[in-house]
Design a protein around this motif. Sequence first.
Motif, PDB file in Angstrom:
ATOM      1  N   ALA A 208     -45.686  61.472  57.118  1.00 32.01           N
ATOM      2  CA  ALA A 208     -45.064  61.624  58.433  1.00 32.01           C
ATOM      3  C   ALA A 208     -46.164  61.651  59.480  1.00 32.01           C
ATOM      4  CB  ALA A 208     -44.230  62.900  58.515  1.00 32.01           C
ATOM      5  N   MET A 209     -45.968  60.910  60.549  1.00 33.82           N
ATOM      6  CA  MET A 209     -46.949  60.874  61.630  1.00 33.82           C
ATOM      7  C   MET A 209     -46.236  61.100  62.957  1.00 33.82           C
ATOM      8  SD  MET A 209     -49.646  57.902  62.814  1.00 33.82           S
ATOM      9  CE  MET A 209     -48.362  56.845  63.472  1.00 33.82           C
ATOM     10  N   TYR A 210     -46.798  61.981  63.739  1.00 37.51           N
ATOM     11  CA  TYR A 210     -46.283  62.278  65.082  1.00 37.51           C
ATOM     12  C   TYR A 210     -47.489  62.283  66.013  1.00 37.51           C
ATOM     13  CZ  TYR A 210     -44.579  65.144  68.986  1.00 37.51           C
ATOM     14  OH  TYR A 210     -44.269  65.620  70.232  1.00 37.51           O
ATOM     15  N   LEU A 211     -47.516  61.389  66.967  1.00 37.99           N
ATOM     16  CA  LEU A 211     -48.678  61.251  67.847  1.00 37.99           C
ATOM     17  C   LEU A 211     -48.215  61.082  69.286  1.00 37.99           C
ATOM     18  CD1 LEU A 211     -51.728  60.807  68.385  1.00 37.99           C
ATOM     19  CD2 LEU A 211     -51.324  58.365  67.991  1.00 37.99           C
ATOM     20  N   ASP A 212     -48.732  61.944  70.155  1.00 34.68           N
ATOM     21  CA  ASP A 212     -48.545  61.808  71.599  1.00 34.68           C
ATOM     22  C   ASP A 212     -49.942  61.766  72.203  1.00 34.68           C
ATOM     23  OD1 ASP A 212     -47.878  61.813  74.235  1.00 34.68           O
ATOM     24  OD2 ASP A 212     -46.442  63.459  74.110  1.00 34.68           O
ATOM     25  N   SER A 213     -50.414  60.561  72.470  1.00 32.81           N
ATOM     26  CA  SER A 213     -51.815  60.384  72.880  1.00 32.81           C
ATOM     27  C   SER A 213     -52.138  61.064  74.205  1.00 32.81           C
ATOM     28  CB  SER A 213     -52.141  58.888  72.979  1.00 32.81           C
ATOM     29  OG  SER A 213     -51.279  58.249  73.915  1.00 32.81           O
ATOM     30  N   GLU A 214     -51.128  61.283  75.050  1.00 33.46           N
ATOM     31  CA  GLU A 214     -51.396  61.933  76.334  1.00 33.46           C
ATOM     32  C   GLU A 214     -51.760  63.401  76.176  1.00 33.46           C
ATOM     33  OE1 GLU A 214     -48.090  61.349  78.884  1.00 33.46           O
ATOM     34  OE2 GLU A 214     -48.600  59.272  79.380  1.00 33.46           O
ATOM     35  N   LYS A 215     -51.352  63.996  75.067  1.00 37.75           N
ATOM     36  CA  LYS A 215     -51.620  65.416  74.852  1.00 37.75           C
ATOM     37  C   LYS A 215     -52.851  65.669  73.983  1.00 37.75           C
ATOM     38  CE  LYS A 215     -46.731  66.664  75.239  1.00 37.75           C
ATOM     39  NZ  LYS A 215     -45.579  67.300  74.570  1.00 37.75           N
ATOM     40  N   VAL A 216     -53.490  64.595  73.510  1.00 45.26           N
ATOM     41  CA  VAL A 216     -54.640  64.737  72.623  1.00 45.26           C
ATOM     42  C   VAL A 216     -55.919  64.835  73.451  1.00 45.26           C
ATOM     43  CG1 VAL A 216     -55.975  63.641  70.783  1.00 45.26           C
ATOM     44  CG2 VAL A 216     -53.482  63.488  70.779  1.00 45.26           C
ATOM     45  N   THR A 217     -56.726  65.887  73.218  1.00 45.32           N
ATOM     46  CA  THR A 217     -57.995  66.050  73.909  1.00 45.32           C
ATOM     47  C   THR A 217     -59.071  65.196  73.235  1.00 45.32           C
ATOM     48  OG1 THR A 217     -58.651  67.949  72.549  1.00 45.32           O
ATOM     49  CG2 THR A 217     -57.350  68.407  74.518  1.00 45.32           C
TER      50      THR A 217
ATOM     51  N   GLU B  98     -60.104  66.651  69.870  1.00 41.38           N
ATOM     52  CA  GLU B  98     -59.076  66.449  68.849  1.00 41.38           C
ATOM     53  C   GLU B  98     -58.971  64.976  68.453  1.00 41.38           C
ATOM     54  OE1 GLU B  98     -55.781  67.987  70.984  1.00 41.38           O
ATOM     55  OE2 GLU B  98     -56.008  70.051  70.242  1.00 41.38           O
ATOM     56  N   ARG B  99     -59.286  64.072  69.390  1.00 40.36           N
ATOM     57  CA  ARG B  99     -59.167  62.648  69.111  1.00 40.36           C
ATOM     58  C   ARG B  99     -60.078  62.234  67.938  1.00 40.36           C
ATOM     59  NH1 ARG B  99     -57.030  59.101  72.537  1.00 40.36           N
ATOM     60  NH2 ARG B  99     -57.255  60.617  74.224  1.00 40.36           N
ATOM     61  N   GLN B 100     -61.313  62.756  67.923  1.00 41.96           N
ATOM     62  CA  GLN B 100     -62.237  62.413  66.842  1.00 41.96           C
ATOM     63  C   GLN B 100     -61.751  62.969  65.504  1.00 41.96           C
ATOM     64  OE1 GLN B 100     -64.753  60.335  67.177  1.00 41.96           O
ATOM     65  NE2 GLN B 100     -64.199  60.117  69.356  1.00 41.96           N
TER      66      GLN B 100
ATOM     67  N   ILE C 230     -58.624  63.506  64.673  1.00 43.24           N
ATOM     68  CA  ILE C 230     -57.463  62.712  64.250  1.00 43.24           C
ATOM     69  C   ILE C 230     -57.907  61.377  63.671  1.00 43.24           C
ATOM     70  CG2 ILE C 230     -55.419  61.509  65.106  1.00 43.24           C
ATOM     71  CD1 ILE C 230     -55.096  63.794  67.141  1.00 43.24           C
ATOM     72  N   LEU C 231     -58.859  60.719  64.335  1.00 39.51           N
ATOM     73  CA  LEU C 231     -59.365  59.440  63.823  1.00 39.51           C
ATOM     74  C   LEU C 231     -59.979  59.597  62.450  1.00 39.51           C
ATOM     75  CD1 LEU C 231     -60.972  57.940  67.074  1.00 39.51           C
ATOM     76  CD2 LEU C 231     -58.939  57.104  65.865  1.00 39.51           C
ATOM     77  N   SER C 232     -60.729  60.685  62.259  1.00 39.00           N
ATOM     78  CA  SER C 232     -61.348  60.932  60.955  1.00 39.00           C
ATOM     79  C   SER C 232     -60.292  61.141  59.877  1.00 39.00           C
ATOM     80  CB  SER C 232     -62.272  62.149  61.052  1.00 39.00           C
ATOM     81  OG  SER C 232     -62.846  62.444  59.796  1.00 39.00           O
ATOM     82  N   ALA C 233     -59.232  61.901  60.217  1.00 42.01           N
ATOM     83  CA  ALA C 233     -58.170  62.157  59.239  1.00 42.01           C
ATOM     84  C   ALA C 233     -57.431  60.875  58.889  1.00 42.01           C
ATOM     85  CB  ALA C 233     -57.194  63.196  59.802  1.00 42.01           C
ATOM     86  N   LEU C 234     -57.173  60.029  59.898  1.00 39.19           N
ATOM     87  CA  LEU C 234     -56.489  58.760  59.631  1.00 39.19           C
ATOM     88  C   LEU C 234     -57.349  57.825  58.781  1.00 39.19           C
ATOM     89  CD1 LEU C 234     -54.855  58.090  63.131  1.00 39.19           C
ATOM     90  CD2 LEU C 234     -53.695  58.782  61.025  1.00 39.19           C
ATOM     91  N   GLU C 235     -58.651  57.804  59.044  1.00 38.08           N
ATOM     92  CA  GLU C 235     -59.544  56.967  58.243  1.00 38.08           C
ATOM     93  C   GLU C 235     -59.595  57.445  56.795  1.00 38.08           C
ATOM     94  OE1 GLU C 235     -63.189  57.128  60.319  1.00 38.08           O
ATOM     95  OE2 GLU C 235     -62.559  55.774  61.947  1.00 38.08           O
ATOM     96  N   ASP C 236     -59.630  58.765  56.596  1.00 36.22           N
ATOM     97  CA  ASP C 236     -59.632  59.301  55.222  1.00 36.22           C
ATOM     98  C   ASP C 236     -58.340  58.930  54.510  1.00 36.22           C
ATOM     99  OD1 ASP C 236     -62.090  60.386  55.684  1.00 36.22           O
ATOM    100  OD2 ASP C 236     -61.345  62.416  56.108  1.00 36.22           O
ATOM    101  N   ALA C 237     -57.185  59.029  55.247  1.00 35.75           N
ATOM    102  CA  ALA C 237     -55.913  58.679  54.625  1.00 35.75           C
ATOM    103  C   ALA C 237     -55.864  57.192  54.276  1.00 35.75           C
ATOM    104  CB  ALA C 237     -54.762  59.047  55.577  1.00 35.75           C
ATOM    105  N   ALA C 238     -56.389  56.335  55.158  1.00 32.15           N
ATOM    106  CA  ALA C 238     -56.394  54.896  54.884  1.00 32.15           C
ATOM    107  C   ALA C 238     -57.288  54.562  53.684  1.00 32.15           C
ATOM    108  CB  ALA C 238     -56.863  54.140  56.131  1.00 32.15           C
TER     109      ALA C 238
END
Length: 470
Positions: free
Chosen positions: A438-447, A450-452, A454-462
Motif C-alpha cells: 500500500a502506498m499513500y503519498l502527498d508530495s505537498e506535505k513531504v519535507t 523526509e523526501r530522502q 522516502i526515496l531510500s525506502a522506495l529504492e530498497d523496496a524496488a
Amino acid sequence: MMNAPLTVSKSIVLDAQNNPIAIPPMPDYKGRIMAYTATAAVIVTGLWDGAFAPWMAWLLAGALSWPHVVYYLTRRTCLKRSARIRQKMLLIDCVIGGAFVGVIGLVAIPTIAVVLMLMFSGLIVGGVRQWLLGSLFMLSSAVTAVAICGTSDTFQSPLMLSIVSMLATGLYICVTAFYSHQQARALMMAKTQIQNQREQSIALSHKLSKYLSPQVWQSIFTGERDVRLETQRKKLVIFFSDIKGFTELSEEMEPEALTELLNHYFNEMSEVALKYGGTIDKFVGDSIMIFFGDPTSRGQREDASACVSMAIDMRKHMKIMRQKWRSQGIKTPLEIRMGISTGYTTVGNFGAENRMDYTIIGKEVNLASRLESLAEPGEILVSYETFSLIKDCIMCRDKGEITVKGFGRPVPIYEVVDFRRDLGPNRSFLEHEHSGFAMYLDSEKVTDRERQAILSALEDAADRLRQEDA
C-alpha cells in the motif's frame, strides 16, 4: 487612652467547589480589650509614679469601659450594617489615642508606646491607606490636645512607667502578630487545599471531556454555553460513515479482537475529524456521525469544504489502516462509505434536566444517513447543496436523483472524486494498493528531510522486488 483592635479582619476564601473557608482572626472585641487594658496599665503606673496629673484617673474608667461600648455599638445598633465599620472605629481609636498622648504632655515612652500600637493596628487592618489616615487623625487630635493642655515639663518618663509602657506595647504587638501568623498559616493551608482541589477538578474535567466532543466541552468549561435544555436552528454540514463488510467480520472475529479493531478505527477517524474541526456527535456500532458549523463555524462554504476534505482524508487513511489489518491477519476487505448533506437542523441539548445529549435532528440528518447507506464501498455521496458549496475546489460526478422520506421532490446527489489539484498529471497525491503493498503519498506535505528517507525506502523496496524476480 487609645484602642488598637485586632489588626486582621475575618477572611473568607472559597475552595474549588465554592464552599466558604473561614480564616479565624483575633476577635475585635478581645483585641480592643487588650489594647485598652495595656493603656490602663500605663495610666495606673503614671499615676503611681506621679508622672500624670491626679485628674487623669478618670481616663482609667474610660479605658476600661470603651471596648464594651464599641462592642455594643457595632453589634447591637444600626452601625452593624455600616460598611467597613472596623476601619471607621479604628479611626476613632486613633483620635482617642492622639488626644491621650496630647493630654499626657507628649511624655516620650508612653507616647511612643501608644503610637506604635495604633500604627501597627492601622497597617494590618487596612494597609498603607488606613495607616496614613490613622496617622493623620492621631496627629490632628494630638496637636489639638497639646494646644489645650500644653506639653509636660519634662519629656522623660520615670523608669517604672517606661518599663510598663514598653512591656504592654510589646505584649500587644506579640499577641496580635501571633494571631496574624495563625491566619497566614490558615490561608496557606486553604491555598494548598484549593490547589489540590483545583488539580483534582482539572483531572476530572479531562476525564469527563472524553464523553463530549472537544468543541462542546470547551464551550461549556469556558462559560460560552449553558448546560440546560435549549436548542436552535442552524445550517450545518452533516456527515455519516460506516464500514462495509463489518457485519461479516464480526461473525468471524472474537469479541475482544473485534473491539480492539473498532476502537483503533474510531481513534484514527476521530483524529482526522478533529484535524478538520468536526464536532463528533456519536458512535453507533461501526458508524460515525459528525457535523460542522456548531458550536463554532467558519462559514457555510468553509464548513462544507472542511467536511468533504475530511471525508477524502478518511478514505485515503482507510487504505493505510486496511494494510495494517492485513498484517494482523484480517483478510476481509473493509471499506468505508460516507454520506454528506447540508441544510438547516435543530442543534442543542436534548433529553432531561438530569441527563442531556448534545446532538442534532432534522431531515438533513436523515438525508446524510440515507446517502451513506446508498454509497458504494470507498464512495462519498453528497447532496446538491453540499456540491454547490464545494464544486470550485473538489471534483464531483453526477449520480442522478434519489427519493428520500421528508423531501417532496427527488434529491440530486453527487459522488466526490477528489480535489481538483490532485487530478491530472501534476497532481500532488498518489496512491496504490495491492495485497501486501500500500502506498499513500502527498508530495505537498513531504519535507526535504523526509523526501530522502522516502526515496531510500522506495529504492530498497524496488531492489527487493527485482531480486525476487531474478
